[in-house]
Design a protein around this motif. Sequence first.
Motif, PDB file in Angstrom:
ATOM      1  N   GLU A   1      21.259  45.501 -28.729  1.00 56.40           N
ATOM      2  CA  GLU A   1      21.569  46.278 -29.937  1.00 56.40           C
ATOM      3  C   GLU A   1      20.947  47.649 -29.770  1.00 56.40           C
ATOM      4  N   PRO A   2      21.529  48.688 -30.244  1.00 56.67           N
ATOM      5  CA  PRO A   2      22.713  48.831 -31.080  1.00 56.67           C
ATOM      6  C   PRO A   2      23.995  48.639 -30.277  1.00 56.67           C
ATOM      7  N   ALA A   3      25.057  48.385 -30.985  1.00 62.60           N
ATOM      8  CA  ALA A   3      26.334  48.036 -30.352  1.00 62.60           C
ATOM      9  C   ALA A   3      26.881  49.158 -29.465  1.00 62.60           C
ATOM     10  N   ASP A   4      26.610  50.417 -29.833  1.00 62.37           N
ATOM     11  CA  ASP A   4      27.161  51.514 -29.029  1.00 62.37           C
ATOM     12  C   ASP A   4      26.478  51.649 -27.662  1.00 62.37           C
ATOM     13  N   ARG A   5      25.313  51.024 -27.479  1.00 62.59           N
ATOM     14  CA  ARG A   5      24.623  51.057 -26.183  1.00 62.59           C
ATOM     15  C   ARG A   5      24.595  49.678 -25.525  1.00 62.59           C
ATOM     16  N   GLU A   6      25.256  48.697 -26.122  1.00 62.94           N
ATOM     17  CA  GLU A   6      25.222  47.326 -25.628  1.00 62.94           C
ATOM     18  C   GLU A   6      25.687  47.252 -24.171  1.00 62.94           C
ATOM     19  N   GLY A   7      24.921  46.505 -23.369  1.00 63.37           N
ATOM     20  CA  GLY A   7      25.260  46.315 -21.970  1.00 63.37           C
ATOM     21  C   GLY A   7      24.607  47.315 -21.033  1.00 63.37           C
ATOM     22  N   GLN A   8      24.034  48.389 -21.574  1.00 58.78           N
ATOM     23  CA  GLN A   8      23.366  49.383 -20.732  1.00 58.78           C
ATOM     24  C   GLN A   8      22.142  48.736 -20.081  1.00 58.78           C
ATOM     25  N   ARG A   9      21.988  48.936 -18.765  1.00 60.53           N
ATOM     26  CA  ARG A   9      20.902  48.292 -18.014  1.00 60.53           C
ATOM     27  C   ARG A   9      19.896  49.321 -17.532  1.00 60.53           C
ATOM     28  N   PHE A  10      18.641  48.878 -17.447  1.00 59.39           N
ATOM     29  CA  PHE A  10      17.567  49.721 -16.954  1.00 59.39           C
ATOM     30  C   PHE A  10      16.779  48.964 -15.895  1.00 59.39           C
ATOM     31  N   ALA A  11      16.646  49.575 -14.722  1.00 65.25           N
ATOM     32  CA  ALA A  11      15.758  49.037 -13.695  1.00 65.25           C
ATOM     33  C   ALA A  11      14.349  49.508 -14.055  1.00 65.25           C
ATOM     34  N   LEU A  12      13.362  48.691 -13.777  1.00 65.59           N
ATOM     35  CA  LEU A  12      11.993  49.009 -14.177  1.00 65.59           C
ATOM     36  C   LEU A  12      11.123  49.326 -12.973  1.00 65.59           C
TER      37      LEU A  12
ATOM     38  N   VAL B   1      12.142  47.289 -29.655  1.00 62.21           N
ATOM     39  CA  VAL B   1      11.388  48.532 -29.759  1.00 62.21           C
ATOM     40  C   VAL B   1      12.093  49.352 -30.826  1.00 62.21           C
ATOM     41  N   GLY B   2      11.478  49.461 -32.004  1.00 59.10           N
ATOM     42  CA  GLY B   2      12.148  50.124 -33.120  1.00 59.10           C
ATOM     43  C   GLY B   2      13.367  49.320 -33.514  1.00 59.10           C
ATOM     44  N   GLY B   3      14.533  49.965 -33.547  1.00 66.06           N
ATOM     45  CA  GLY B   3      15.771  49.278 -33.880  1.00 66.06           C
ATOM     46  C   GLY B   3      16.568  48.876 -32.651  1.00 66.06           C
ATOM     47  N   THR B   4      16.016  49.109 -31.465  1.00 68.04           N
ATOM     48  CA  THR B   4      16.711  48.784 -30.221  1.00 68.04           C
ATOM     49  C   THR B   4      16.212  47.448 -29.689  1.00 68.04           C
ATOM     50  N   VAL B   5      17.138  46.567 -29.352  1.00 65.75           N
ATOM     51  CA  VAL B   5      16.791  45.247 -28.828  1.00 65.75           C
ATOM     52  C   VAL B   5      17.262  45.168 -27.371  1.00 65.75           C
ATOM     53  N   PHE B   6      16.346  44.767 -26.493  1.00 65.37           N
ATOM     54  CA  PHE B   6      16.646  44.606 -25.081  1.00 65.37           C
ATOM     55  C   PHE B   6      16.510  43.130 -24.714  1.00 65.37           C
ATOM     56  N   GLU B   7      17.282  42.695 -23.721  1.00 66.06           N
ATOM     57  CA  GLU B   7      17.099  41.368 -23.136  1.00 66.06           C
ATOM     58  C   GLU B   7      16.577  41.557 -21.724  1.00 66.06           C
TER      59      GLU B   7
ATOM     60  N   ILE C   1      12.743  55.089 -20.484  1.00 68.80           N
ATOM     61  CA  ILE C   1      13.815  54.547 -21.315  1.00 68.80           C
ATOM     62  C   ILE C   1      13.722  55.270 -22.653  1.00 68.80           C
ATOM     63  N   ALA C   2      14.550  56.288 -22.820  1.00 73.97           N
ATOM     64  CA  ALA C   2      14.514  57.113 -24.027  1.00 73.97           C
ATOM     65  C   ALA C   2      15.394  56.497 -25.108  1.00 73.97           C
ATOM     66  N   THR C   3      14.801  56.308 -26.282  1.00 73.71           N
ATOM     67  CA  THR C   3      15.539  55.787 -27.439  1.00 73.71           C
ATOM     68  C   THR C   3      15.624  56.903 -28.483  1.00 73.71           C
ATOM     69  N   SER C   4      16.071  58.071 -28.059  1.00 77.92           N
ATOM     70  CA  SER C   4      16.059  59.266 -28.906  1.00 77.92           C
ATOM     71  C   SER C   4      16.909  59.114 -30.166  1.00 77.92           C
ATOM     72  N   ASP C   5      17.910  58.265 -30.146  1.00 75.35           N
ATOM     73  CA  ASP C   5      18.768  58.067 -31.319  1.00 75.35           C
ATOM     74  C   ASP C   5      18.241  56.986 -32.263  1.00 75.35           C
ATOM     75  N   ASP C   6      17.108  56.389 -31.939  1.00 73.44           N
ATOM     76  CA  ASP C   6      16.533  55.304 -32.745  1.00 73.44           C
ATOM     77  C   ASP C   6      15.420  55.860 -33.619  1.00 73.44           C
ATOM     78  N   MET C   7      15.687  56.013 -34.916  1.00 76.58           N
ATOM     79  CA  MET C   7      14.698  56.613 -35.813  1.00 76.58           C
ATOM     80  C   MET C   7      13.515  55.688 -36.107  1.00 76.58           C
ATOM     81  N   TYR C   8      13.599  54.413 -35.755  1.00 80.11           N
ATOM     82  CA  TYR C   8      12.500  53.483 -35.986  1.00 80.11           C
ATOM     83  C   TYR C   8      11.560  53.384 -34.782  1.00 80.11           C
ATOM     84  N   SER C   9      11.912  54.047 -33.707  1.00 77.95           N
ATOM     85  CA  SER C   9      11.112  54.030 -32.492  1.00 77.95           C
ATOM     86  C   SER C   9      10.114  55.180 -32.542  1.00 77.95           C
ATOM     87  N   SER C  10       8.896  54.943 -32.061  1.00 74.98           N
ATOM     88  CA  SER C  10       7.885  55.998 -32.004  1.00 74.98           C
ATOM     89  C   SER C  10       8.124  56.870 -30.774  1.00 74.98           C
TER      90      SER C  10
END
Length: 165
Positions: A77-88, A156-162, A102-111
């Motif tokens: 989540e969010p649906a518009d970024r669903e499926g996006q992958r990040f190597a760590l 992290v904020g409003g963004t959910v990662f698996e 991993i920038a969550t610039s569009d997530d207002m609940y993220s610090s």
Amino acid sequence: MTLLGPATNYAAVIRPLQWLAVALVFLFFLRVIRAVWVEVRPVGARQAAQDARATRDEHLPDAPRQRRRPLGLQVVEPADREGQRFALDEETTVGRSPGCAIATSDDMYSSTLHARLFRHGEQLWVEDLGSTNGTFVNSERITRPIRLGKGDLLQVGGTVFEVVR
């Protein structure tokens, strides 16, 4: 000709609406109670399973663990970024700052600098960096570094990662 004439039984119209309002209020309170329960429930079996997995992984021979692909993150989540992958990398930061890996610039609940993911050996760990809204692993707020395993959900904020391979 009016639709509701003088012989209209208003009680027959109002009574179902009153019951509908009562049912909606009841469902709202059930939802609130569920949300509170999720926040305050004991760590329980999920944490015990994670600890058992960590103990088991420590005793595995080194060769098979080195052949496995490293863990990464995939947006749920969010649906518009669903499926996006990040190597760590060895250490990865998550937050609104453009300097975060991993920038969550569009997530207002993220610090600005929300959480840190780091590797300790072959294990992946996450640590909250004093964020305002907290970091959650499998719907539980973390207060200390927590080991992540494949299939865990990181919020992290409003963004959910698996956590994925």
